[in-house]
Design a protein around this motif. Structure first.
Motif, PDB file in Angstrom:
ATOM      1  N   SER A  58      56.197  -8.660  65.531  1.00 32.39           N
ATOM      2  CA  SER A  58      55.699 -10.244  64.184  1.00 32.39           C
ATOM      3  C   SER A  58      53.989 -10.587  65.791  1.00 32.39           C
ATOM      4  O   SER A  58      53.131 -11.100  64.425  1.00 32.39           O
ATOM      5  N   ALA A  59      54.686 -11.119  66.498  1.00 28.67           N
ATOM      6  CA  ALA A  59      53.177 -11.930  67.312  1.00 28.67           C
ATOM      7  C   ALA A  59      51.871 -10.988  67.223  1.00 28.67           C
ATOM      8  O   ALA A  59      50.861 -11.306  66.785  1.00 28.67           O
ATOM      9  N   ILE A  60      52.618 -10.050  67.241  1.00 30.44           N
ATOM     10  CA  ILE A  60      50.997  -9.374  67.138  1.00 30.44           C
ATOM     11  C   ILE A  60      50.356  -8.819  65.877  1.00 30.44           C
ATOM     12  O   ILE A  60      49.415  -9.392  65.959  1.00 30.44           O
ATOM     13  N   ASP A  61      51.180  -9.134  64.797  1.00 29.36           N
ATOM     14  CA  ASP A  61      50.268  -9.285  63.205  1.00 29.36           C
ATOM     15  C   ASP A  61      49.877  -9.919  63.871  1.00 29.36           C
ATOM     16  O   ASP A  61      48.732 -10.553  62.978  1.00 29.36           O
ATOM     17  N   SER A  62      50.255 -11.629  63.543  1.00 29.79           N
ATOM     18  CA  SER A  62      50.390 -13.097  63.557  1.00 29.79           C
ATOM     19  C   SER A  62      48.473 -12.577  64.071  1.00 29.79           C
ATOM     20  O   SER A  62      47.505 -13.586  63.708  1.00 29.79           O
ATOM     21  N   ALA A  63      48.609 -12.724  65.848  1.00 30.34           N
ATOM     22  CA  ALA A  63      47.473 -11.675  66.343  1.00 30.34           C
ATOM     23  C   ALA A  63      46.491 -11.873  65.365  1.00 30.34           C
ATOM     24  O   ALA A  63      44.841 -11.321  66.119  1.00 30.34           O
ATOM     25  N   GLY A  64      46.627 -10.966  64.468  1.00 30.48           N
ATOM     26  CA  GLY A  64      45.302  -9.498  63.848  1.00 30.48           C
ATOM     27  C   GLY A  64      44.976  -8.664  65.010  1.00 30.48           C
ATOM     28  O   GLY A  64      43.680  -7.968  64.332  1.00 30.48           O
ATOM     29  N   LEU A  65      45.729  -8.283  65.276  1.00 32.16           N
ATOM     30  CA  LEU A  65      45.231  -6.950  66.415  1.00 32.16           C
ATOM     31  C   LEU A  65      45.248  -5.517  65.260  1.00 32.16           C
ATOM     32  O   LEU A  65      45.902  -5.456  65.041  1.00 32.16           O
ATOM     33  N   GLU A  66      44.131  -4.608  65.968  1.00 31.50           N
ATOM     34  CA  GLU A  66      43.781  -4.237  65.300  1.00 31.50           C
ATOM     35  C   GLU A  66      45.105  -2.847  66.319  1.00 31.50           C
ATOM     36  O   GLU A  66      44.390  -2.014  67.265  1.00 31.50           O
ATOM     37  N   VAL A  67      45.905  -2.765  65.661  1.00 25.62           N
ATOM     38  CA  VAL A  67      46.875  -1.805  67.354  1.00 25.62           C
ATOM     39  C   VAL A  67      47.718  -0.808  66.039  1.00 25.62           C
ATOM     40  O   VAL A  67      47.889  -1.224  65.069  1.00 25.62           O
ATOM     41  N   SER A  68      48.104   0.478  66.777  1.00 31.70           N
ATOM     42  CA  SER A  68      49.142   0.944  66.455  1.00 31.70           C
ATOM     43  C   SER A  68      50.442   0.884  67.227  1.00 31.70           C
ATOM     44  O   SER A  68      50.305   0.687  68.240  1.00 31.70           O
ATOM     45  N   TYR A  69      51.619   0.789  66.399  1.00 25.97           N
ATOM     46  CA  TYR A  69      53.230   0.678  67.208  1.00 25.97           C
ATOM     47  C   TYR A  69      53.620   1.883  66.946  1.00 25.97           C
ATOM     48  O   TYR A  69      53.726   2.679  65.593  1.00 25.97           O
ATOM     49  N   PHE A  70      54.053   2.581  68.322  1.00 26.06           N
ATOM     50  CA  PHE A  70      54.806   3.395  68.374  1.00 26.06           C
ATOM     51  C   PHE A  70      56.361   3.691  68.782  1.00 26.06           C
ATOM     52  O   PHE A  70      56.213   2.785  69.595  1.00 26.06           O
ATOM     53  N   ASP A 143      46.863 -15.554  75.896  1.00 27.84           N
ATOM     54  CA  ASP A 143      47.401 -17.404  74.522  1.00 27.84           C
ATOM     55  C   ASP A 143      46.998 -16.789  73.257  1.00 27.84           C
ATOM     56  O   ASP A 143      47.876 -17.639  72.684  1.00 27.84           O
ATOM     57  N   GLN A 144      46.616 -15.531  72.882  1.00 26.19           N
ATOM     58  CA  GLN A 144      47.050 -15.344  71.148  1.00 26.19           C
ATOM     59  C   GLN A 144      48.029 -15.345  70.752  1.00 26.19           C
ATOM     60  O   GLN A 144      49.271 -15.252  70.254  1.00 26.19           O
ATOM     61  N   LEU A 145      48.955 -14.437  72.004  1.00 26.67           N
ATOM     62  CA  LEU A 145      50.626 -14.163  71.591  1.00 26.67           C
ATOM     63  C   LEU A 145      51.774 -15.274  72.008  1.00 26.67           C
ATOM     64  O   LEU A 145      52.357 -15.573  70.983  1.00 26.67           O
ATOM     65  N   GLU A 146      50.707 -16.262  72.512  1.00 29.92           N
ATOM     66  CA  GLU A 146      51.866 -16.897  73.591  1.00 29.92           C
ATOM     67  C   GLU A 146      51.821 -18.243  72.007  1.00 29.92           C
ATOM     68  O   GLU A 146      52.395 -19.325  71.920  1.00 29.92           O
ATOM     69  N   ASP A 147      50.632 -18.146  70.939  1.00 32.59           N
ATOM     70  CA  ASP A 147      51.112 -18.805  70.211  1.00 32.59           C
ATOM     71  C   ASP A 147      52.207 -19.176  68.882  1.00 32.59           C
ATOM     72  O   ASP A 147      52.447 -19.568  68.543  1.00 32.59           O
ATOM     73  N   ASP A 148      52.582 -17.178  68.990  1.00 34.75           N
ATOM     74  CA  ASP A 148      54.003 -17.426  68.353  1.00 34.75           C
ATOM     75  C   ASP A 148      54.993 -17.174  68.678  1.00 34.75           C
ATOM     76  O   ASP A 148      55.749 -16.825  68.672  1.00 34.75           O
ATOM     77  N   ILE A 149      55.205 -16.348  70.511  1.00 34.86           N
ATOM     78  CA  ILE A 149      55.836 -16.371  71.335  1.00 34.86           C
ATOM     79  C   ILE A 149      56.144 -17.604  72.364  1.00 34.86           C
ATOM     80  O   ILE A 149      55.487 -18.063  73.335  1.00 34.86           O
ATOM     81  N   ALA A 150      57.357 -17.534  72.445  1.00 32.48           N
ATOM     82  CA  ALA A 150      57.601 -18.594  73.685  1.00 32.48           C
ATOM     83  C   ALA A 150      58.086 -17.866  74.881  1.00 32.48           C
ATOM     84  O   ALA A 150      58.984 -17.545  75.488  1.00 32.48           O
ATOM     85  N   TYR A 151      57.418 -17.725  75.980  1.00 28.07           N
ATOM     86  CA  TYR A 151      57.268 -17.441  77.132  1.00 28.07           C
ATOM     87  C   TYR A 151      58.100 -17.809  78.116  1.00 28.07           C
ATOM     88  O   TYR A 151      58.559 -19.638  78.413  1.00 28.07           O
ATOM     89  N   ALA A 152      59.520 -17.212  79.017  1.00 29.79           N
ATOM     90  CA  ALA A 152      60.135 -17.921  79.998  1.00 29.79           C
ATOM     91  C   ALA A 152      59.656 -18.285  81.125  1.00 29.79           C
ATOM     92  O   ALA A 152      58.768 -17.646  81.774  1.00 29.79           O
ATOM     93  N   TYR A 153      59.713 -19.877  81.321  1.00 26.41           N
ATOM     94  CA  TYR A 153      58.245 -20.190  82.036  1.00 26.41           C
ATOM     95  C   TYR A 153      58.939 -21.180  82.990  1.00 26.41           C
ATOM     96  O   TYR A 153      59.539 -22.107  82.732  1.00 26.41           O
ATOM     97  N   SER A 154      58.607 -21.479  84.112  1.00 28.26           N
ATOM     98  CA  SER A 154      59.294 -22.218  85.201  1.00 28.26           C
ATOM     99  C   SER A 154      57.868 -23.099  85.441  1.00 28.26           C
ATOM    100  O   SER A 154      57.108 -22.863  86.289  1.00 28.26           O
TER     101      SER A 154
END
Length: 354
Positions: A58-70, A143-154
């Motif tokens: 979902s985050a990859i889609d929101s980032a508008g990346l032109e990718v193929s998912y395998f 940064d684009q992916l982090e707009d939609d994903i909460a990373y595990a960060y300390s």
């Protein structure tokens, strides 16, 4: 884009362009990231892995990346090996279990592995010595992916990862070098020891535990904790030019002191590759290494370096089987490899000696 489409294309990182591309095949940066609301992959259930995969897609889609998912989980072993050979996925992802996959751009310069050792392994590759450019690109993508994903960060440790050696920045900065000159003058172990003393790792073409086929070596940082991304990149950009200078000096010694011998070696390698009826993967890599060095030293004048770079990947077992559309035994692959090499190299020629 399908897997079969990949048999008709090659990655940007094989083009042989960019600074120092006579020695530096490519620059690569990989980021390890995990989602905050899920256990690490080695503790996650099948349903949790499916949830991770769904959120990342979902985050990859929101980032508008032109990718193929395998979907790696549903692939055959041959298809997984095919992606390993192209440097799109790791051997760990290929051999994993449960929901997992990879997103790939058409130029193959970006791949995002899902549910490898970490939830995400984001990789960016470019031909030549271009670590700063690679960092700018992958940092923006992160940064684009982090707009939609909460990373595990300390706040005290940085990005949290499954393996303690990746905690902190989670970054692996590396270059893939072609070092036939240093191998020929038997100084390669000395160079490796010097690199290891400053905490740089040396691996083969296919990463940790793989042998250095074709005189290719990957040099990368070992530690990520306690250093910023910029400091790690600076360490590589300071050290790699010294290795390049060492390799160029070794090549110059070969061309100056043993030109006839070297020209003979290169011409024989080229001749065997163009005419062999059966040839193993190991012999192919060895001979392609001589031809690649011969092109860069002006001993072969009408064969593109990009063609040789592609052949290092396209003569591997899974590629040949994908090309034939069926599984092949070792002897059948050796015959198929020789046939493929003859077809790709039929128009090249070595230069006449003085």
């Amino acid at each position: 884009m399908t897997l079969d489409d990949l048999t008709r294309t090659s990655g940007e990182w094989l083009r042989g362009t960019g600074p120092e591309s006579d020695i530096v095949m490519c620059s690569r940066i990989r980021l390890a990231r995990n989602l905050a609301d899920f256990p690490f992959t080695n503790r996650a259930s099948r349903s949790e892995k499916a949830g991770i995969e769904s959120q990342v897609k979902s985050a990859i889609d929101s980032a508008g990346l032109e990718v193929s998912y395998f979907d790696v989980n549903s692939m055959s072993n041959l298809d997984r090996q095919f992606l390993v050979e192209r440097q799109i996925i790791s051997r760990e992802l290929a051999g994993g279990e449960g929901p997992r996959g990879v997103a790939v751009t058409p130029k193959e310069n970006i791949s995002i592995m899902v549910n490898e050792e970490d939830h995400l392994r984001i990789q960016y590759m470019l031909s030549g010595f271009r670590l700063h450019e690679v960092w700018d690109e992958i940092n923006a993508l992160d940064d684009q992916l982090e707009d939609d994903i909460a990373y595990a960060y300390s706040s005290s440790l940085g990005y949290l990862t499954a393996c303690p050696t990746n905690v902190g920045t989670g970054i692996r900065v590396g270059v893939m070098l072609h070092l036939p000159g240093i191998v020929a003058n038997k100084q390669i172990d000395k160079v490796f020891r010097a690199l290891q003393k400053i905490n740089l790792a040396v691996r083969g073409l296919y990463g940790e535990g793989s042998q250095a086929f074709g005189d290719f070596y990957q040099i990368s940082n070992q530690q990520t904790l306690g250093k910023s991304e910029e400091e790690i990149i600076k360490m590589l950009t300071d050290v790699v030019p010294q290795v390049l200078q060492f390799e160029r000096s070794a090549r110059q010694d070969l061309i100056t002191g043993r030109r006839q011998h070297l020209h003979d070696q290169v011409s024989r390698a080229y001749g065997i590759l163009k005419t062999a009826q059966t040839i193993s993967s190991e012999e192919t890599m060895l001979l392609l290494s001589s031809v690649r060095m011969g092109i860069n030293l002006g001993l072969i004048d009408d064969l593109a370096i990009s063609t040789v770079n592609e052949l290092f990947i396209q003569t591997q077992p899974a590629f040949l089987q994908k090309l034939r559309g069926s599984e092949l035994g070792v002897e059948e692959r050796n015959v198929a490899r020789a046939s493929y090499l003859r077809s790709r190299l039929s128009n090249g020629r070595p230069v006449e000696d003085d």
